[in-house]
Design a protein around this motif. Sequence first.
Motif, PDB file in Angstrom:
ATOM      1  N   ALA A   1       0.825  -1.210   0.000  1.00 54.05           N
ATOM      2  CA  ALA A   1       0.000   0.000   0.000  1.00 54.05           C
ATOM      3  C   ALA A   1       0.859   1.260   0.000  1.00 54.05           C
ATOM      4  CB  ALA A   1      -0.937  -0.002   1.208  1.00 54.05           C
ATOM      5  N   ARG A   2       1.941   1.262   0.742  1.00 49.08           N
ATOM      6  CA  ARG A   2       2.825   2.432   0.795  1.00 49.08           C
ATOM      7  C   ARG A   2       3.529   2.658  -0.541  1.00 49.08           C
ATOM      8  NH1 ARG A   2       0.170   4.785   3.865  1.00 49.08           N
ATOM      9  NH2 ARG A   2       1.579   6.462   4.330  1.00 49.08           N
ATOM     10  N   LEU A   3       3.959   1.608  -1.177  1.00 49.20           N
ATOM     11  CA  LEU A   3       4.694   1.728  -2.441  1.00 49.20           C
ATOM     12  C   LEU A   3       3.774   2.113  -3.599  1.00 49.20           C
ATOM     13  CD1 LEU A   3       7.089  -1.348  -2.212  1.00 49.20           C
ATOM     14  CD2 LEU A   3       7.684   1.067  -1.949  1.00 49.20           C
ATOM     15  N   VAL A   4       2.634   1.476  -3.688  1.00 44.91           N
ATOM     16  CA  VAL A   4       1.746   1.686  -4.832  1.00 44.91           C
ATOM     17  C   VAL A   4       0.947   2.978  -4.703  1.00 44.91           C
ATOM     18  CG1 VAL A   4      -0.178   0.695  -6.145  1.00 44.91           C
ATOM     19  CG2 VAL A   4       1.646  -0.772  -5.291  1.00 44.91           C
ATOM     20  N   ARG A   5       0.556   3.360  -3.525  1.00 42.75           N
ATOM     21  CA  ARG A   5      -0.270   4.547  -3.322  1.00 42.75           C
ATOM     22  C   ARG A   5       0.405   5.811  -3.837  1.00 42.75           C
ATOM     23  NH1 ARG A   5      -2.600   4.917   2.311  1.00 42.75           N
ATOM     24  NH2 ARG A   5      -3.910   3.343   1.396  1.00 42.75           N
ATOM     25  N   ARG A   6       1.697   5.865  -3.779  1.00 44.38           N
ATOM     26  CA  ARG A   6       2.417   7.051  -4.224  1.00 44.38           C
ATOM     27  C   ARG A   6       2.326   7.248  -5.729  1.00 44.38           C
ATOM     28  NH1 ARG A   6       7.822   5.779  -0.744  1.00 44.38           N
ATOM     29  NH2 ARG A   6       6.834   5.954   1.278  1.00 44.38           N
ATOM     30  N   THR A   7       1.993   6.206  -6.447  1.00 44.83           N
ATOM     31  CA  THR A   7       2.038   6.254  -7.894  1.00 44.83           C
ATOM     32  C   THR A   7       0.655   6.305  -8.541  1.00 44.83           C
ATOM     33  OG1 THR A   7       4.024   4.898  -7.726  1.00 44.83           O
ATOM     34  CG2 THR A   7       3.082   5.146  -9.898  1.00 44.83           C
ATOM     35  N   PHE A   8      -0.323   5.614  -8.007  1.00 45.99           N
ATOM     36  CA  PHE A   8      -1.609   5.476  -8.676  1.00 45.99           C
ATOM     37  C   PHE A   8      -2.764   6.017  -7.826  1.00 45.99           C
ATOM     38  CE2 PHE A   8       0.136   2.983 -11.975  1.00 45.99           C
ATOM     39  CZ  PHE A   8       1.064   2.136 -11.421  1.00 45.99           C
ATOM     40  N   PRO A   9      -3.745   6.705  -8.451  1.00 45.21           N
ATOM     41  CA  PRO A   9      -4.939   7.130  -7.707  1.00 45.21           C
ATOM     42  C   PRO A   9      -5.986   6.025  -7.580  1.00 45.21           C
ATOM     43  CG  PRO A   9      -5.002   7.995  -9.933  1.00 45.21           C
ATOM     44  CD  PRO A   9      -3.678   7.280  -9.783  1.00 45.21           C
ATOM     45  N   PHE A  10      -5.959   5.017  -8.455  1.00 40.97           N
ATOM     46  CA  PHE A  10      -6.886   3.891  -8.404  1.00 40.97           C
ATOM     47  C   PHE A  10      -6.399   2.917  -7.332  1.00 40.97           C
ATOM     48  CE2 PHE A  10      -8.615  -0.163  -9.975  1.00 40.97           C
ATOM     49  CZ  PHE A  10      -9.935   0.181 -10.175  1.00 40.97           C
ATOM     50  N   PRO A  11      -7.291   2.161  -6.678  1.00 45.41           N
ATOM     51  CA  PRO A  11      -6.866   1.242  -5.603  1.00 45.41           C
ATOM     52  C   PRO A  11      -6.108   0.007  -6.092  1.00 45.41           C
ATOM     53  CG  PRO A  11      -9.239   1.091  -5.907  1.00 45.41           C
ATOM     54  CD  PRO A  11      -8.755   2.203  -6.801  1.00 45.41           C
ATOM     55  N   TRP A  12      -5.009   0.229  -6.787  1.00 45.77           N
ATOM     56  CA  TRP A  12      -4.218  -0.869  -7.340  1.00 45.77           C
ATOM     57  C   TRP A  12      -3.573  -1.732  -6.267  1.00 45.77           C
ATOM     58  CZ3 TRP A  12      -5.151  -2.407 -11.954  1.00 45.77           C
ATOM     59  CH2 TRP A  12      -5.538  -1.500 -12.942  1.00 45.77           C
ATOM     60  N   ALA A  13      -3.193  -1.143  -5.150  1.00 42.07           N
ATOM     61  CA  ALA A  13      -2.533  -1.930  -4.101  1.00 42.07           C
ATOM     62  C   ALA A  13      -3.479  -3.001  -3.556  1.00 42.07           C
ATOM     63  CB  ALA A  13      -2.050  -1.018  -2.976  1.00 42.07           C
ATOM     64  N   THR A  14      -4.700  -2.614  -3.270  1.00 42.47           N
ATOM     65  CA  THR A  14      -5.683  -3.570  -2.758  1.00 42.47           C
ATOM     66  C   THR A  14      -5.984  -4.625  -3.821  1.00 42.47           C
ATOM     67  OG1 THR A  14      -6.627  -1.886  -1.334  1.00 42.47           O
ATOM     68  CG2 THR A  14      -7.992  -3.817  -1.775  1.00 42.47           C
ATOM     69  N   PHE A  15      -6.146  -4.185  -5.061  1.00 42.98           N
ATOM     70  CA  PHE A  15      -6.382  -5.113  -6.168  1.00 42.98           C
ATOM     71  C   PHE A  15      -5.243  -6.136  -6.235  1.00 42.98           C
ATOM     72  CE2 PHE A  15      -5.764  -6.339 -10.608  1.00 42.98           C
ATOM     73  CZ  PHE A  15      -7.017  -6.826 -10.936  1.00 42.98           C
ATOM     74  N   ALA A  16      -4.014  -5.652  -6.188  1.00 47.17           N
ATOM     75  CA  ALA A  16      -2.842  -6.533  -6.320  1.00 47.17           C
ATOM     76  C   ALA A  16      -2.754  -7.546  -5.187  1.00 47.17           C
ATOM     77  CB  ALA A  16      -1.561  -5.694  -6.385  1.00 47.17           C
ATOM     78  N   VAL A  17      -2.896  -7.090  -3.938  1.00 46.87           N
ATOM     79  CA  VAL A  17      -2.758  -8.040  -2.829  1.00 46.87           C
ATOM     80  C   VAL A  17      -3.897  -9.056  -2.823  1.00 46.87           C
ATOM     81  CG1 VAL A  17      -1.376  -6.502  -1.380  1.00 46.87           C
ATOM     82  CG2 VAL A  17      -3.857  -6.545  -1.084  1.00 46.87           C
ATOM     83  N   ASN A  18      -5.085  -8.636  -3.231  1.00 46.14           N
ATOM     84  CA  ASN A  18      -6.202  -9.580  -3.265  1.00 46.14           C
ATOM     85  C   ASN A  18      -6.018 -10.633  -4.362  1.00 46.14           C
ATOM     86  OD1 ASN A  18      -7.473  -8.419  -1.089  1.00 46.14           O
ATOM     87  ND2 ASN A  18      -8.899  -7.218  -2.305  1.00 46.14           N
ATOM     88  N   VAL A  19      -5.510 -10.235  -5.520  1.00 49.17           N
ATOM     89  CA  VAL A  19      -5.289 -11.193  -6.600  1.00 49.17           C
ATOM     90  C   VAL A  19      -4.139 -12.134  -6.248  1.00 49.17           C
ATOM     91  CG1 VAL A  19      -4.620 -11.452  -9.025  1.00 49.17           C
ATOM     92  CG2 VAL A  19      -6.319  -9.736  -8.375  1.00 49.17           C
ATOM     93  N   VAL A  20      -3.050 -11.588  -5.742  1.00 50.50           N
ATOM     94  CA  VAL A  20      -1.913 -12.433  -5.346  1.00 50.50           C
ATOM     95  C   VAL A  20      -2.337 -13.393  -4.236  1.00 50.50           C
ATOM     96  CG1 VAL A  20       0.362 -12.412  -4.236  1.00 50.50           C
ATOM     97  CG2 VAL A  20      -0.126 -10.841  -6.118  1.00 50.50           C
ATOM     98  N   GLY A  21      -3.059 -12.880  -3.252  1.00 51.21           N
ATOM     99  CA  GLY A  21      -3.528 -13.738  -2.165  1.00 51.21           C
ATOM    100  C   GLY A  21      -4.455 -14.840  -2.648  1.00 51.21           C
ATOM    101  N   SER A  22      -5.311 -14.527  -3.607  1.00 50.82           N
ATOM    102  CA  SER A  22      -6.207 -15.534  -4.174  1.00 50.82           C
ATOM    103  C   SER A  22      -5.419 -16.627  -4.893  1.00 50.82           C
ATOM    104  CB  SER A  22      -7.190 -14.875  -5.147  1.00 50.82           C
ATOM    105  OG  SER A  22      -8.048 -13.993  -4.468  1.00 50.82           O
ATOM    106  N   PHE A  23      -4.394 -16.216  -5.639  1.00 51.95           N
ATOM    107  CA  PHE A  23      -3.547 -17.187  -6.333  1.00 51.95           C
ATOM    108  C   PHE A  23      -2.834 -18.096  -5.332  1.00 51.95           C
ATOM    109  CE2 PHE A  23       0.661 -18.387  -7.943  1.00 51.95           C
ATOM    110  CZ  PHE A  23       0.291 -19.137  -9.044  1.00 51.95           C
ATOM    111  N   VAL A  24      -2.233 -17.507  -4.323  1.00 53.59           N
ATOM    112  CA  VAL A  24      -1.496 -18.288  -3.320  1.00 53.59           C
ATOM    113  C   VAL A  24      -2.443 -19.233  -2.588  1.00 53.59           C
ATOM    114  CG1 VAL A  24      -0.136 -18.142  -1.192  1.00 53.59           C
ATOM    115  CG2 VAL A  24       0.338 -16.577  -3.096  1.00 53.59           C
ATOM    116  N   LEU A  25      -3.623 -18.746  -2.231  1.00 53.57           N
ATOM    117  CA  LEU A  25      -4.588 -19.600  -1.543  1.00 53.57           C
ATOM    118  C   LEU A  25      -5.011 -20.768  -2.431  1.00 53.57           C
ATOM    119  CD1 LEU A  25      -6.154 -20.041   1.045  1.00 53.57           C
ATOM    120  CD2 LEU A  25      -7.946 -18.579   0.126  1.00 53.57           C
ATOM    121  N   GLY A  26      -5.197 -20.497  -3.721  1.00 49.59           N
ATOM    122  CA  GLY A  26      -5.495 -21.597  -4.646  1.00 49.59           C
ATOM    123  C   GLY A  26      -4.376 -22.625  -4.677  1.00 49.59           C
ATOM    124  N   CYS A  27      -3.147 -22.146  -4.608  1.00 52.75           N
ATOM    125  CA  CYS A  27      -1.985 -23.052  -4.637  1.00 52.75           C
ATOM    126  C   CYS A  27      -1.929 -23.969  -3.418  1.00 52.75           C
ATOM    127  CB  CYS A  27      -0.684 -22.248  -4.708  1.00 52.75           C
ATOM    128  SG  CYS A  27      -0.372 -21.473  -6.308  1.00 52.75           S
TER     129      CYS A  27
END
Length: 112
Positions: free
Chosen positions: A21-47
């Motif tokens: 959240a700290r790294l991505v928030r500085r660059t994008f106004p869209f909630p990309w950080a939340t999107f990214a962690v949720n997608v990565v977490g979903s992938f890992v959980l599937g694994c």
Amino acid sequence: MIVALVFVGAAVGAALRYVTARLVRRTFPFPWATFAVNVVGSFVLGCVAGASPELRALVGAGLCGGLTTYSTFSFETLRLTELGRHGQAFANVAAGLTAGLAAAALGYALSR
């Protein structure tokens, strides 16, 4: 023992979410950080869905539980709506759900 594994995984997952959240928030106004962690977490959980109970506790419930965030996803979508950014709010929901489900399915398929 299982509770300790969940605790350790959650500590790591929450720290990773915070850093993202700290790294991505500085660059994008869209909630990309939340999107990214949720997608990565979903992938890992599937694994790890078919893994041992200990690994599911550490990585699934712990790491993925600390990393992903449905509440922030909901709040950010609501905030986009309040700001009149209805298209972005819809895109956040549609892309978040679609990408999350696809990532979990891919992780599950790859781990078989």
